[in-house]
Design a protein around this motif. Sequence first.
Motif, PDB file in Angstrom:
ATOM      1  N   GLU A 147       0.832  -1.195   0.000  1.00  0.00           N
ATOM      2  CA  GLU A 147       0.000   0.000   0.000  1.00  0.00           C
ATOM      3  C   GLU A 147       0.878   1.262   0.000  1.00  0.00           C
ATOM      4  O   GLU A 147       2.087   1.208  -0.230  1.00  0.00           O
ATOM      5  CB  GLU A 147      -1.013  -0.010   1.148  1.00  0.00           C
ATOM      6  CG  GLU A 147      -2.040  -1.145   0.996  1.00  0.00           C
ATOM      7  CD  GLU A 147      -3.243  -0.985   1.884  1.00  0.00           C
ATOM      8  OE1 GLU A 147      -3.101  -0.495   3.016  1.00  0.00           O
ATOM      9  OE2 GLU A 147      -4.350  -1.354   1.445  1.00  0.00           O
ATOM     10  N   GLN A 148       0.300   2.424   0.305  1.00  0.00           N
ATOM     11  CA  GLN A 148       0.974   3.706   0.112  1.00  0.00           C
ATOM     12  C   GLN A 148       2.214   3.880   0.974  1.00  0.00           C
ATOM     13  O   GLN A 148       3.172   4.549   0.580  1.00  0.00           O
ATOM     14  CB  GLN A 148      -0.001   4.861   0.391  1.00  0.00           C
ATOM     15  CG  GLN A 148      -1.123   4.967  -0.630  1.00  0.00           C
ATOM     16  CD  GLN A 148      -2.010   6.169  -0.390  1.00  0.00           C
ATOM     17  OE1 GLN A 148      -1.983   6.764   0.687  1.00  0.00           O
ATOM     18  NE2 GLN A 148      -2.812   6.524  -1.381  1.00  0.00           N
ATOM     19  N   THR A 149       2.233   3.311   2.162  1.00  0.00           N
ATOM     20  CA  THR A 149       3.374   3.484   3.069  1.00  0.00           C
ATOM     21  C   THR A 149       4.467   2.454   2.846  1.00  0.00           C
ATOM     22  O   THR A 149       5.500   2.490   3.520  1.00  0.00           O
ATOM     23  CB  THR A 149       2.911   3.403   4.535  1.00  0.00           C
ATOM     24  OG1 THR A 149       2.259   2.132   4.747  1.00  0.00           O
ATOM     25  CG2 THR A 149       1.955   4.529   4.860  1.00  0.00           C
ATOM     26  N   SER A 152       5.264  -1.924  -3.314  1.00  0.00           N
ATOM     27  CA  SER A 152       4.296  -2.759  -4.022  1.00  0.00           C
ATOM     28  C   SER A 152       4.801  -4.193  -4.135  1.00  0.00           C
ATOM     29  O   SER A 152       6.008  -4.444  -4.133  1.00  0.00           O
ATOM     30  CB  SER A 152       4.034  -2.197  -5.425  1.00  0.00           C
ATOM     31  OG  SER A 152       5.147  -2.437  -6.276  1.00  0.00           O
ATOM     32  N   TYR A 209       7.100   5.327   8.141  1.00  0.00           N
ATOM     33  CA  TYR A 209       6.215   6.086   7.266  1.00  0.00           C
ATOM     34  C   TYR A 209       6.825   7.444   6.892  1.00  0.00           C
ATOM     35  O   TYR A 209       6.548   7.989   5.824  1.00  0.00           O
ATOM     36  CB  TYR A 209       4.869   6.382   7.942  1.00  0.00           C
ATOM     37  CG  TYR A 209       4.032   5.191   8.328  1.00  0.00           C
ATOM     38  CD1 TYR A 209       4.294   3.918   7.819  1.00  0.00           C
ATOM     39  CD2 TYR A 209       2.957   5.328   9.203  1.00  0.00           C
ATOM     40  CE1 TYR A 209       3.511   2.833   8.191  1.00  0.00           C
ATOM     41  CE2 TYR A 209       2.169   4.261   9.575  1.00  0.00           C
ATOM     42  CZ  TYR A 209       2.454   3.010   9.069  1.00  0.00           C
ATOM     43  OH  TYR A 209       1.676   1.952   9.437  1.00  0.00           O
ATOM     44  N   SER A 215      10.674  13.780  -0.279  1.00  0.00           N
ATOM     45  CA  SER A 215       9.789  12.638  -0.561  1.00  0.00           C
ATOM     46  C   SER A 215      10.539  11.303  -0.581  1.00  0.00           C
ATOM     47  O   SER A 215      10.003  10.294  -1.043  1.00  0.00           O
ATOM     48  CB  SER A 215       9.082  12.846  -1.902  1.00  0.00           C
ATOM     49  OG  SER A 215      10.029  12.957  -2.959  1.00  0.00           O
TER      50      SER A 215
END
Length: 385
Positions: A147-149, A152, A209, A215
């Motif tokens: 998921e986003q944190t 993949s 996280y 980024s």
Amino acid sequence: MALYEYVNQDQLSGFDKYKYSAVDSNPLSVYVMHPFWNSVVKVMPRWLAPNLITFTGFMFLVFNFLMLAFYDYHFYASAEGNTHVPSWVWVAAGLFNFLAYTLDGVDGKQARRTNSSTPLGELFDHGLDSWACVFFVATVYSIFGREQTGVSVATLYYILWVVLFSFILSHWEKYNTGILFLPWGYDISQVTISIIYIITAVVGVETWYEPIWWSFHYRDLFIFMILGCSFTVTLPMSLYNVFKASRNNSLKHSSCYEAFLPFLSPVILFLLSSVWVIFSPSDILQQQPRVFYLMVGTAFANLTCKLIVCQMSNTRCQPLSWLLVPMATVVLLAVTGLVANETLLIYAWTAVVILTHIHYGVSVVDQLSSHFNIFAFSLKKPSTD
């Protein structure tokens, strides 16, 4: 279990002439870990068989894999909003990983200490190491998850392949040069992984996280370290060592085809598994990532073990492993939709691959134990009656 003689007579004769030759130039290993292992081996009883030490270390890694599978089967536990893996699990994972690493470093020293070194010991050690790759990668994945944190499952799949090919490079080197150049990445990764498990237990997965800088996240650092180590250290050093042997006219295989033959089956395995991932009607990697990783890692270990047998016995690597034939059929059934239930298919095929690899391993250990007139897991000598 009905056993089979996988090792042919030429290979057995080659094992009789085998002499261990390895180079370990990693400063962490030479100046830190070897002195530590030298101290650890002194407290081990002299009756303890080196192969039993090797197997115990490997089982710590299997236990880590199963433990994380229980708490985080689909790699969602570290994602925001989900029930996280308990802190004590990360502590246990860190301790078990370091114990496995320590036992892997001590087994050879115990063999020399008890005057019980045999080619079987090296084959058993490196064979289990090849299987351990998938357990390392899948267990570490639970720290970041998907998921986003996280990372993949597709990205992790290709990272797994980078790790697998990095492992086989060392044995490809030895197949061509006769010398095993121990990779720097192994020691660094094992110490780092053990520490990260413990840190995760203390600070929690939520810490990962946060971005390190702008980024750039910890998950990106994880990927960067694996790829960076593989492509800037492991691969260049392997190519340099083979090139150096070529310049010195000491290569065992003169033609490019023979030199690169050990990569044929692993590349075909990569292509087959990737075709399944890309063209899966039910997106099987998203549905069953852990099982898919396990299938790929186990099949790869089987191919690698056969290469190790060839390089230790100084015999020609077989061009194609028979395991790839039924796998091609399985992939065809999956991507064409002839088998509607892909989940059942991946579980069934993974079971076949695991049982096939276990049968190969048990058969080879039994065959070489009989050939060298030893017990695999005991220092006692077989009766001559």
